[in-house]
Design a protein around this motif. Structure first.
Motif, PDB file in Angstrom:
ATOM      1  N   UNK A  49       0.941  -1.179  -0.165  1.00  0.00           N
ATOM      2  CA  UNK A  49       0.139  -0.068   0.080  1.00  0.00           C
ATOM      3  C   UNK A  49       0.851   1.121  -0.036  1.00  0.00           C
ATOM      4  N   UNK A  50       0.676   2.035  -0.987  1.00  0.00           N
ATOM      5  CA  UNK A  50       1.696   3.274  -1.001  1.00  0.00           C
ATOM      6  C   UNK A  50       0.507   4.527  -0.865  1.00  0.00           C
ATOM      7  N   UNK A  51       0.984   5.346  -0.179  1.00  0.00           N
ATOM      8  CA  UNK A  51       0.218   6.602  -0.199  1.00  0.00           C
ATOM      9  C   UNK A  51       1.015   7.879  -0.611  1.00  0.00           C
ATOM     10  N   UNK A  52       0.324   8.576  -1.422  1.00  0.00           N
ATOM     11  CA  UNK A  52       1.232   9.812  -2.194  1.00  0.00           C
ATOM     12  C   UNK A  52       0.240  10.916  -1.864  1.00  0.00           C
ATOM     13  N   UNK A  53       0.975  12.105  -1.249  1.00  0.00           N
ATOM     14  CA  UNK A  53       0.260  13.385  -1.259  1.00  0.00           C
ATOM     15  C   UNK A  53       0.712  14.341  -2.276  1.00  0.00           C
ATOM     16  N   UNK A  54      -0.336  14.796  -3.122  1.00  0.00           N
ATOM     17  CA  UNK A  54      -0.073  15.503  -4.272  1.00  0.00           C
ATOM     18  C   UNK A  54      -0.484  17.003  -3.722  1.00  0.00           C
ATOM     19  N   UNK A  55       0.582  18.058  -3.607  1.00  0.00           N
ATOM     20  CA  UNK A  55       0.076  19.284  -3.186  1.00  0.00           C
ATOM     21  C   UNK A  55      -0.031  19.964  -4.449  1.00  0.00           C
ATOM     22  N   UNK A  56      -0.665  21.181  -4.445  1.00  0.00           N
ATOM     23  CA  UNK A  56      -1.021  22.078  -5.467  1.00  0.00           C
ATOM     24  C   UNK A  56      -1.325  23.502  -4.819  1.00  0.00           C
ATOM     25  N   UNK A  57      -1.595  24.320  -5.824  1.00  0.00           N
ATOM     26  CA  UNK A  57      -2.049  25.818  -5.373  1.00  0.00           C
ATOM     27  C   UNK A  57      -3.143  26.341  -5.991  1.00  0.00           C
ATOM     28  N   UNK A  58      -3.982  27.341  -5.136  1.00  0.00           N
ATOM     29  CA  UNK A  58      -5.206  27.908  -5.710  1.00  0.00           C
ATOM     30  C   UNK A  58      -4.656  28.529  -6.917  1.00  0.00           C
ATOM     31  N   UNK A  59      -5.687  28.727  -8.020  1.00  0.00           N
ATOM     32  CA  UNK A  59      -5.517  29.752  -9.131  1.00  0.00           C
ATOM     33  C   UNK A  59      -6.038  31.134  -8.420  1.00  0.00           C
ATOM     34  N   UNK A  60      -5.828  32.285  -9.164  1.00  0.00           N
ATOM     35  CA  UNK A  60      -6.168  33.406  -8.604  1.00  0.00           C
ATOM     36  C   UNK A  60      -7.851  33.487  -8.184  1.00  0.00           C
ATOM     37  N   UNK A  61      -8.582  33.063  -9.337  1.00  0.00           N
ATOM     38  CA  UNK A  61      -9.870  33.098  -9.089  1.00  0.00           C
ATOM     39  C   UNK A  61     -10.533  32.108  -7.870  1.00  0.00           C
ATOM     40  N   UNK A  62      -9.754  31.006  -7.830  1.00  0.00           N
ATOM     41  CA  UNK A  62     -10.030  29.888  -6.775  1.00  0.00           C
ATOM     42  C   UNK A  62      -9.749  30.673  -5.312  1.00  0.00           C
ATOM     43  N   UNK A  63      -8.398  31.504  -5.465  1.00  0.00           N
ATOM     44  CA  UNK A  63      -7.947  32.404  -4.106  1.00  0.00           C
ATOM     45  C   UNK A  63      -9.246  33.331  -3.846  1.00  0.00           C
ATOM     46  N   UNK A  64      -9.576  33.952  -4.647  1.00  0.00           N
ATOM     47  CA  UNK A  64     -10.675  35.084  -4.204  1.00  0.00           C
ATOM     48  C   UNK A  64     -11.810  34.304  -3.811  1.00  0.00           C
ATOM     49  N   UNK A  65     -12.281  33.258  -4.617  1.00  0.00           N
ATOM     50  CA  UNK A  65     -13.365  32.399  -4.054  1.00  0.00           C
ATOM     51  C   UNK A  65     -13.410  32.099  -2.762  1.00  0.00           C
ATOM     52  N   UNK A  66     -12.151  31.523  -2.180  1.00  0.00           N
ATOM     53  CA  UNK A  66     -11.713  30.824  -1.225  1.00  0.00           C
ATOM     54  C   UNK A  66     -11.751  32.054  -0.120  1.00  0.00           C
ATOM     55  N   UNK A  67     -11.177  33.084  -0.226  1.00  0.00           N
ATOM     56  CA  UNK A  67     -11.254  34.367   0.642  1.00  0.00           C
ATOM     57  C   UNK A  67     -12.547  34.688   1.125  1.00  0.00           C
ATOM     58  N   UNK A  68     -13.536  34.716   0.091  1.00  0.00           N
ATOM     59  CA  UNK A  68     -14.718  35.397   0.001  1.00  0.00           C
ATOM     60  C   UNK A  68     -15.663  34.331   0.757  1.00  0.00           C
ATOM     61  N   UNK A  69     -15.475  33.185   0.709  1.00  0.00           N
ATOM     62  CA  UNK A  69     -15.928  32.193   1.369  1.00  0.00           C
ATOM     63  C   UNK A  69     -15.680  32.307   3.060  1.00  0.00           C
ATOM     64  N   UNK A  70     -14.268  32.415   3.204  1.00  0.00           N
ATOM     65  CA  UNK A  70     -13.825  32.443   4.664  1.00  0.00           C
ATOM     66  C   UNK A  70     -14.553  33.743   5.412  1.00  0.00           C
TER      67      UNK A  70
END
Length: 290
Positions: A49-70
């Protein structure tokens, strides 16, 4: 745990309640009644069993959506958890497309788990090919769920199965798949472990790969951080005894509903601080003195 100990040995339970105990002292006292075994010791025929964490970043539009939700307060947490799937150019969707494409080319099957139908599973239903005919969710009957899984297992053209993690994580065997994708971290580690166990169980003959999709500087990061701290505390006091080692940390650790509410509040406070810091850094970087 004290409640369970009291059922087995009331005298020991009284001792444990009476004063502070170091982790070593507690483990010695528990050793007379506490025994847990690793799954790999019981089912030694299970594949790797292998577990792999794949990290990524928000796009600018996603960041705006995220901050507004917060800024909407705790009620915005559900949207915050789905922000990485919002808009175009989602990094998580690109990661999923690549994993599923490679699986198809190598003759493997994938099951994708998410808590969310709206915004995640329905979005993936539009983006992915070679899907099972139905999403495993609370909207379909247990019989239809099993029929969907049976068809998915037999049909070589169906290589991707979408599932709500609460609906597909318990009581189903999906050993035709050997790749698991977890779209977002869950509040309870057992929720993820039960989902993985639908694939990684007796009868599985191939190596199982679990991909955890995580977004940097987001609620994903805070959930992982706080759960890791709680797991570490659990391991310190209760994850082994003088008789035998315990299960893997992700298999044994669990939090109560009350602790889950507390965790959500802690995560929300961390994200508020992160947003304030980001705004402060932005202001400072735009200052005429810089």
């Amino acid at each position: 745990m004290l409640h369970l100990i009291n059922m087995l040995n009331p005298a020991l339970a009284n001792k444990l309640e009476s004063r502070y105990h170091s982790s070593k002292d507690l483990k010695i006292k528990l050793s007379t009644i506490y025994l847990r075994r690793k799954r790999k010791e019981v089912l030694d025929e299970l594949p790797e069993l292998e577990t792999i964490e794949l990290w990524s970043q928000f796009t600018p539009i996603q960041q705006q959506f995220y901050d507004e939700s917060l800024l909407d307060g705790p009620g915005g947490i559900m949207r915050m958890r789905r922000a990485a799937f919002f808009g175009n150019d989602s990094k998580k969707i690109l990661q999923i497309l690549e994993i599923c494409k490679e699986a198809k080319e190598t003759g493997q099957k994938v099951i994708i788990f998410s808590f969310f139908k709206e915004g995640v599973l329905y979005r993936l239903q539009d983006e992915l090919k070679h899907l099972a005919h139905f999403i495993i969710s609370g909207d379909i009957s247990p019989k239809q769920r099993q029929e969907t899984i049976d068809e998915f297992s037999k049909d070589p053209n169906q290589t991707v199965l979408l599932s709500q993690i609460d609906a597909g994580g318990v009581g189903l065997n999906i050993q035709a798949a050997n790749i698991v994708i977890l779209c977002e971290p869950q509040w309870k580690p057992s929720t993820e472990q039960q989902a993985i166990s639908r694939v990684y169980r007796m009868g599985q003959s191939r190596k199982v790969i679990v991909y955890r999709l995580l977004t940097e500087e987001s609620i994903d990061e805070s959930i992982v951080k706080l759960l890791s701290e709680k797991i570490e505390l659990f391991n310190k006091y209760a994850n082994d005894s003088s008789i035998a080692e315990a299960f893997e940390k992700s298999e044994v650790f669990e939090i109560s509903n009350t602790e889950e509410k507390k965790l959500k509040q802690e995560v929300f406070e961390l994200e508020k601080k992160r947003l304030a810091l980001r705004k402060s850094n932005t202001i400072n970087s735009n200052s005429p003195n810089n």
